[in-house]
Design a protein around this motif. Structure first.
Motif, mmCIF file in Angstrom:
data_model
loop_
_atom_site.group_PDB
_atom_site.id
_atom_site.type_symbol
_atom_site.label_atom_id
_atom_site.label_comp_id
_atom_site.label_asym_id
_atom_site.label_seq_id
_atom_site.Cartn_x
_atom_site.Cartn_y
_atom_site.Cartn_z
ATOM 1 N N VAL A 1 0.860 -1.185 0.000
ATOM 2 C CA VAL A 1 0.000 0.000 0.000
ATOM 3 C C VAL A 1 0.893 1.231 0.000
ATOM 4 C CG1 VAL A 1 -1.685 1.334 1.309
ATOM 5 C CG2 VAL A 1 -1.917 -1.146 1.141
ATOM 6 N N GLU A 2 0.672 2.113 -0.965
ATOM 7 C CA GLU A 2 1.438 3.354 -1.024
ATOM 8 C C GLU A 2 0.751 4.473 -0.251
ATOM 9 O OE1 GLU A 2 2.554 4.554 -4.926
ATOM 10 O OE2 GLU A 2 3.600 2.689 -5.367
ATOM 11 N N SER A 3 -0.590 4.459 -0.240
ATOM 12 C CA SER A 3 -1.314 5.465 0.533
ATOM 13 C C SER A 3 -2.668 4.904 0.925
ATOM 14 C CB SER A 3 -1.480 6.757 -0.273
ATOM 15 O OG SER A 3 -2.227 6.540 -1.451
ATOM 16 N N GLY A 4 -3.161 5.321 2.075
ATOM 17 C CA GLY A 4 -4.421 4.829 2.586
ATOM 18 C C GLY A 4 -4.253 3.523 3.338
ATOM 19 N N ALA A 5 -5.372 2.855 3.574
ATOM 20 C CA ALA A 5 -5.393 1.551 4.244
ATOM 21 C C ALA A 5 -6.365 0.648 3.492
ATOM 22 C CB ALA A 5 -5.814 1.704 5.696
ATOM 23 N N VAL A 6 -5.987 -0.620 3.342
ATOM 24 C CA VAL A 6 -6.770 -1.539 2.512
ATOM 25 C C VAL A 6 -6.892 -2.877 3.220
ATOM 26 C CG1 VAL A 6 -6.946 -2.698 0.281
ATOM 27 C CG2 VAL A 6 -5.918 -0.435 0.421
ATOM 28 N N THR A 7 -8.109 -3.430 3.207
ATOM 29 C CA THR A 7 -8.339 -4.815 3.604
ATOM 30 C C THR A 7 -8.420 -5.649 2.315
ATOM 31 O OG1 THR A 7 -9.521 -4.187 5.593
ATOM 32 C CG2 THR A 7 -9.896 -6.422 4.755
ATOM 33 N N VAL A 8 -7.607 -6.701 2.262
ATOM 34 C CA VAL A 8 -7.485 -7.495 1.030
ATOM 35 C C VAL A 8 -8.046 -8.888 1.271
ATOM 36 C CG1 VAL A 8 -5.897 -8.366 -0.734
ATOM 37 C CG2 VAL A 8 -5.380 -6.218 0.464
ATOM 38 N N GLU A 9 -8.854 -9.348 0.317
ATOM 39 C CA GLU A 9 -9.344 -10.722 0.316
ATOM 40 C C GLU A 9 -9.024 -11.362 -1.030
ATOM 41 O OE1 GLU A 9 -13.459 -10.958 2.564
ATOM 42 O OE2 GLU A 9 -13.347 -9.146 1.310
ATOM 43 N N LEU A 10 -8.677 -12.631 -0.979
ATOM 44 C CA LEU A 10 -8.447 -13.399 -2.198
ATOM 45 C C LEU A 10 -9.751 -14.044 -2.635
ATOM 46 C CD1 LEU A 10 -6.486 -14.813 -4.260
ATOM 47 C CD2 LEU A 10 -6.397 -16.701 -2.596
ATOM 48 N N GLY A 11 -10.103 -13.869 -3.903
ATOM 49 C CA GLY A 11 -11.292 -14.490 -4.458
ATOM 50 C C GLY A 11 -10.939 -15.731 -5.257
ATOM 51 N N VAL A 12 -11.653 -16.837 -4.997
ATOM 52 C CA VAL A 12 -11.437 -18.108 -5.696
ATOM 53 C C VAL A 12 -12.785 -18.588 -6.220
ATOM 54 C CG1 VAL A 12 -10.580 -20.473 -5.517
ATOM 55 C CG2 VAL A 12 -9.522 -18.649 -4.139
ATOM 56 N N ALA A 13 -12.893 -18.741 -7.531
ATOM 57 C CA ALA A 13 -14.133 -19.232 -8.150
ATOM 58 C C ALA A 13 -13.995 -20.722 -8.422
ATOM 59 C CB ALA A 13 -14.412 -18.484 -9.444
ATOM 60 N N LEU A 14 -14.955 -21.496 -7.950
ATOM 61 C CA LEU A 14 -14.877 -22.957 -8.067
ATOM 62 C C LEU A 14 -15.730 -23.507 -9.206
ATOM 63 C CD1 LEU A 14 -14.929 -23.914 -4.283
ATOM 64 C CD2 LEU A 14 -12.972 -23.500 -5.792
ATOM 65 N N ARG A 15 -16.408 -22.657 -9.920
ATOM 66 C CA ARG A 15 -17.127 -23.100 -11.116
ATOM 67 C C ARG A 15 -17.294 -21.914 -12.048
ATOM 68 N NH1 ARG A 15 -22.407 -21.624 -11.485
ATOM 69 N NH2 ARG A 15 -23.405 -20.713 -9.634
ATOM 70 N N GLU A 16 -17.557 -22.235 -13.301
ATOM 71 C CA GLU A 16 -17.795 -21.180 -14.277
ATOM 72 C C GLU A 16 -19.264 -20.796 -14.283
ATOM 73 O OE1 GLU A 16 -15.423 -20.725 -17.892
ATOM 74 O OE2 GLU A 16 -15.087 -22.876 -17.791
ATOM 75 N N PRO A 17 -19.582 -19.598 -14.758
ATOM 76 C CA PRO A 17 -20.992 -19.197 -14.838
ATOM 77 C C PRO A 17 -21.728 -20.032 -15.885
ATOM 78 C CG PRO A 17 -19.568 -17.546 -15.830
ATOM 79 C CD PRO A 17 -18.668 -18.521 -15.151
ATOM 80 N N ASP A 18 -23.042 -20.022 -15.801
ATOM 81 C CA ASP A 18 -23.864 -20.818 -16.712
ATOM 82 C C ASP A 18 -23.960 -20.204 -18.101
ATOM 83 O OD1 ASP A 18 -24.428 -22.674 -14.701
ATOM 84 O OD2 ASP A 18 -26.109 -21.470 -13.958
ATOM 85 N N ARG A 19 -23.922 -18.881 -18.178
ATOM 86 C CA ARG A 19 -24.144 -18.213 -19.453
ATOM 87 C C ARG A 19 -23.097 -17.129 -19.685
ATOM 88 N NH1 ARG A 19 -30.027 -15.900 -18.643
ATOM 89 N NH2 ARG A 19 -28.885 -15.179 -16.784
ATOM 90 N N PRO A 20 -22.771 -16.844 -20.961
ATOM 91 C CA PRO A 20 -21.884 -15.714 -21.237
ATOM 92 C C PRO A 20 -22.436 -14.432 -20.632
ATOM 93 C CG PRO A 20 -22.188 -17.039 -23.211
ATOM 94 C CD PRO A 20 -23.153 -17.571 -22.193
ATOM 95 N N GLY A 21 -21.548 -13.673 -20.034
ATOM 96 C CA GLY A 21 -21.933 -12.413 -19.422
ATOM 97 C C GLY A 21 -22.284 -12.504 -17.957
ATOM 98 N N ASP A 22 -22.576 -13.714 -17.462
ATOM 99 C CA ASP A 22 -22.849 -13.867 -16.025
ATOM 100 C C ASP A 22 -21.529 -13.783 -15.257
ATOM 101 O OD1 ASP A 22 -25.493 -14.187 -16.571
ATOM 102 O OD2 ASP A 22 -25.559 -16.341 -16.165
ATOM 103 N N PRO A 23 -21.519 -13.165 -14.088
ATOM 104 C CA PRO A 23 -20.277 -13.049 -13.327
ATOM 105 C C PRO A 23 -19.886 -14.359 -12.657
ATOM 106 C CG PRO A 23 -22.096 -12.105 -12.094
ATOM 107 C CD PRO A 23 -22.655 -12.484 -13.434
ATOM 108 N N LEU A 24 -18.606 -14.496 -12.427
ATOM 109 C CA LEU A 24 -18.110 -15.607 -11.620
ATOM 110 C C LEU A 24 -18.517 -15.415 -10.170
ATOM 111 C CD1 LEU A 24 -14.508 -15.844 -13.112
ATOM 112 C CD2 LEU A 24 -16.127 -17.741 -13.075
ATOM 113 N N ALA A 25 -18.786 -16.525 -9.486
ATOM 114 C CA ALA A 25 -19.097 -16.499 -8.049
ATOM 115 C C ALA A 25 -17.835 -16.876 -7.286
ATOM 116 C CB ALA A 25 -20.231 -17.463 -7.738
ATOM 117 N N TYR A 26 -17.353 -15.964 -6.449
ATOM 118 C CA TYR A 26 -16.101 -16.173 -5.718
ATOM 119 C C TYR A 26 -16.357 -16.486 -4.250
ATOM 120 C CZ TYR A 26 -13.681 -14.057 -9.709
ATOM 121 O OH TYR A 26 -13.195 -13.780 -10.964
ATOM 122 N N ASP A 27 -15.532 -17.354 -3.715
ATOM 123 C CA ASP A 27 -15.377 -17.483 -2.275
ATOM 124 C C ASP A 27 -14.205 -16.580 -1.892
ATOM 125 O OD1 ASP A 27 -17.304 -19.543 -1.441
ATOM 126 O OD2 ASP A 27 -16.157 -20.832 -2.791
#
Length: 682
Positions: A510-536
């Motif tokens: 971090v160069e400035s400010g404060a940040v809480t960071v989480e890693l996102g892991v998607a365990l499956r692909e979306p059903d249709r083009p354009g649908d977002p990935l679901a992350y844990d």
């Protein structure tokens, strides 16, 4: 509305013959010419050790004397044993398999139109084999949308058969993109000679095609994937047309066992004349069937492309093996294109398309351009005005809006340090190891293909590849803006195995400010083009402004299966600057064996050295050469995927009787081997 293109004669008179005839500016004169960077070939002084990319004439050479910095060579006389620069020009990265994830938007199509890209990275002559001390370079990174790269160039005053230099091939192969060398037979008006066409297709007394055999041998020994054939020298007849067709068929036959491919440019017809058809028809179809793909000249229209697609299918071929040429050399994303003629108004693409000279994104910038400015322009070209492939838009139909991205991230270990293959400095572990600007495309990482998908209910921060600081290489990912809601930045599309031992490590700052960071892991692909990935999401640290730090995130709580996507989610409030310097995924610690046999093969009094070594056993991503300084410090000199390196500009340090070189092998997760050193007296 259908574009009304200029006639070929109009284009020639207007001085834009280079575009219509697929001629780079370097081909418009017989004397040495400028290339994509606008720099004249550098003089190769007597005794210099600098290795350059290779170029030839098929057999006979021009009359007279070559210009400054140019060497005339005959491909027919070439042998690998006599090629002093072969070790520096050989690509060692295999062509990676890749997959197509579910498209991130609803307009991109999988398994339809594809993209060929014809790029001039540097002048034909004087193109360094392993990069240079300059960050101003066309560091192509949007490989996810490209299906074939042509190493464009050549001129009647330098050479007309070009082998791609190894850094380009290494980067392309790492991303699953084949690279073709270029065979360019120039128009007579630009120095072309019909004898060179006859030289190319000559038959020996044994009935074989010696130049076809040499083209295959060069591609195999250099490690690239085939040839783009561009025959534009007029004056031929039906006999020459038949000979050319036989040559192409033989080149295809000889190359097939090695996996080589051929792209034919719509120029010469089977009658032997040069007559651009702007479509696939009975006059050029035999060349198409003898090749893998054909690049259709630029003056196509809706009717011509529709009939071309139908004829390709009638011939038992895939219509997407036709590239509809789009000349972007002069106007880039301002080019007027009848997109519906290529991509179809009903959602079904008609043919594929081929960009001619997309390095416009760099060349259109003013002198003094920075790597950051180039990448901002290049992102707009490939992703669109939004710079978000999940929400493409604008009058320019960017590739991300119509072509599904691909990825090669399928095996562990996997790592990305967001290194673009050029930089203003060289970093290792967040420490500057060289203050010199550089480019070496073969050191480029497998970067996120979707740049940048950002999901937030608040204000969208700027997400860029930035060169002011890095963890390793020359750049890092920078998120800069106001966080007033959780913000997810999507990274790589993957198909990585998930086990109980899988761990993801992040190097961040971090160069400035404060940040809480989480890693996102998607365990499956979306059903249709354009649908977002679901992350844990898993916690990856809360950071305040400070130095680089590393965090390890174990994925055991997610069970087992397949990782389909990786992301980071940032939380905070107010203005922040957060950098991601590296992302590493592995389930066991990588062990990298050391190379052996390091030696100085040649040295000059000007501080030039050629080094070579024997490859390390196991998987090696690349090698790094350092200079060990008096007192024990190290300075980065070069990186390469080959087993040879060239370094220059070294000077004797005070009290130094010998110069000490250190070599390390680097693995896929950037683990390094034990060092190997060699000394050379000053």
């Amino acid at each position: 509305m259908t574009r009304t293109p200029p006639t070929r004669r109009t284009v020639v008179v207007s001085g834009a013959a280079a575009a219509a005839a697929l001629l780079a500016p370097a081909t418009a004169q017989a004397a040495p010419a400028t290339g994509a960077a606008g720099a004249a070939p550098k003089k190769r002084a007597a005794g210099t050790l600098q290795p350059y990319a290779s170029y030839w004439f098929p057999d006979s050479l021009p009359s007279g004397t070559p210009g400054e910095g140019i060497t005339w060579r005959s491909l027919k006389q070439w042998t690998p044993e006599g090629d002093a620069d072969l070790a520096f020009n050989r690509s060692t990265v295999p062509l990676a398999p890749r997959f197509t994830p579910v498209p991130v938007n609803a307009t991109a199509r999988a398994d339809q139109a594809r993209i060929s890209s014809l790029v001039s990275f540097a002048p034909t002559a004087g193109n360094p084999a392993q990069g240079a001390a300059n960050a101003d370079y066309y560091a192509l990174t949007h490989w996810a949308y490209i299906d074939e790269l042509v190493f464009w160039g050549g001129s009647s005053g330098e050479g007309i058969v070009l082998a791609p230099n190894a850094p380009v091939v290494d980067a392309a192969h790492r991303n699953g993109v084949p690279v073709l060398g270029n065979v360019f037979l120039p128009p007579i008006a630009y120095g072309g000679q019909l004898r060179w066409t006859r030289d190319l297709v000559q038959k020996g007394a044994d009935g074989r095609f010696p130049i076809a055999e040499k083209l295959v041998r060069v591609a195999v020994d250099y490690g690239f994937d085939g040839w783009f054939l561009n025959a534009e020298t007029g004056g031929g007849d039906a006999a020459l047309g038949a000979q050319m067709l036989a040559f192409v068929r033989e080149l295809k036959r000889l190359g097939e066992p090695h996996g080589l491919r051929i792209t034919w440019y719509d120029s010469m017809t089977t009658a032997g004349s040069v007559d651009w058809q702007d479509e696939l028809n009975e006059r050029n179809q035999d060349f198409f069937t003898a090749s893998d793909t054909m690049f259709v000249n630029f003056n196509w229209n809706t009717t011509k492309l529709a009939s071309s697609a139908k004829l390709a299918q009638d011939l038992g071929r895939d219509r997407y093996e036709l590239w509809a040429g789009i000349d972007v050399e002069s106007n880039g994303w301002n080019t007027s294109v009848d997109w519906d003629a290529i991509l179809g108004s009903g959602g079904e693409h008609v043919v594929s398309y081929g960009f001619y000279r997309p390095e416009w994104t760099r060349n259109q910038l003013p002198d003094g351009r920075t790597p950051g400015q180039f990448h901002a322009a290049d992102d707009r070209f490939w992703t669109g005005e939004s710079r978000d492939p999940a929400e493409p838009g604008g009058s320019w139909r960017a590739p991300a809006a119509v072509v599904a991205d691909r990825s090669t991230v399928t095996a562990l270990p996997f790592a990305c340090s967001f290194n673009t293959g050029h930089g203003l400095k060289w970093y290792d572990g967040g420490v500057v190891r060289s203050d010199a600007a550089w480019n070496q495309l073969g050191l480029q990482d497998r970067l996120p293909g979707r740049r940048w998908v950002v999901r937030t209910t608040g204000r969208r921060p700027a997400v860029t590849l930035d060169f002011a600081d890095a963890w390793r290489g020359g750049s890092s990912l920078l998120v800069d803006g106001t966080l007033d809601a959780p913000t997810t930045v999507e990274l790589h599309a993957t198909r990585l195995p998930l086990t109980a031992a899988t761990t993801v490590e992040l190097a961040q700052r971090v160069e400035s400010g404060a940040v809480t960071v989480e890693l996102g892991v998607a365990l499956r692909e979306p059903d249709r083009p354009g649908d977002p990935l679901a992350y844990d999401f898993l916690p990856a640290g809360t950071l305040k402004a400070g130095d680089w730090s590393e965090a390890a995130v174990r994925l055991s709580s997610l069970g087992t299966g397949t990782i389909h996507g990786l992301a980071v989610r940032l939380g905070g409030s107010g203005a922040v600057k957060w950098r991601l310097g590296a992302l590493t995924v592995e389930d066991t610690a990588e062990q990298v064996a050391a190379p052996s046999g390091l030696k100085v093969d040649k040295a000059s009094g000007d501080g030039e050295f050629r080094l070579s070594w024997k490859a390390a056993t196991g998987v090696v991503r690349h090698y790094e050469v350092y200079r060990v300084l008096p007192g024990g410090g190290r300075r980065f000199l070069a990186g390469t995927c080959a087993q040879a390196a060239y370094v220059k500009g070294l000077a004797r340090e005070q009290g130094e009787n010998t110069v000490t070189f250190e070599l390390r092998a680097v693995g896929e997760s950037f683990a390094v081997s034990a060092p190997l050193t060699v000394q050379h007296p000053w």
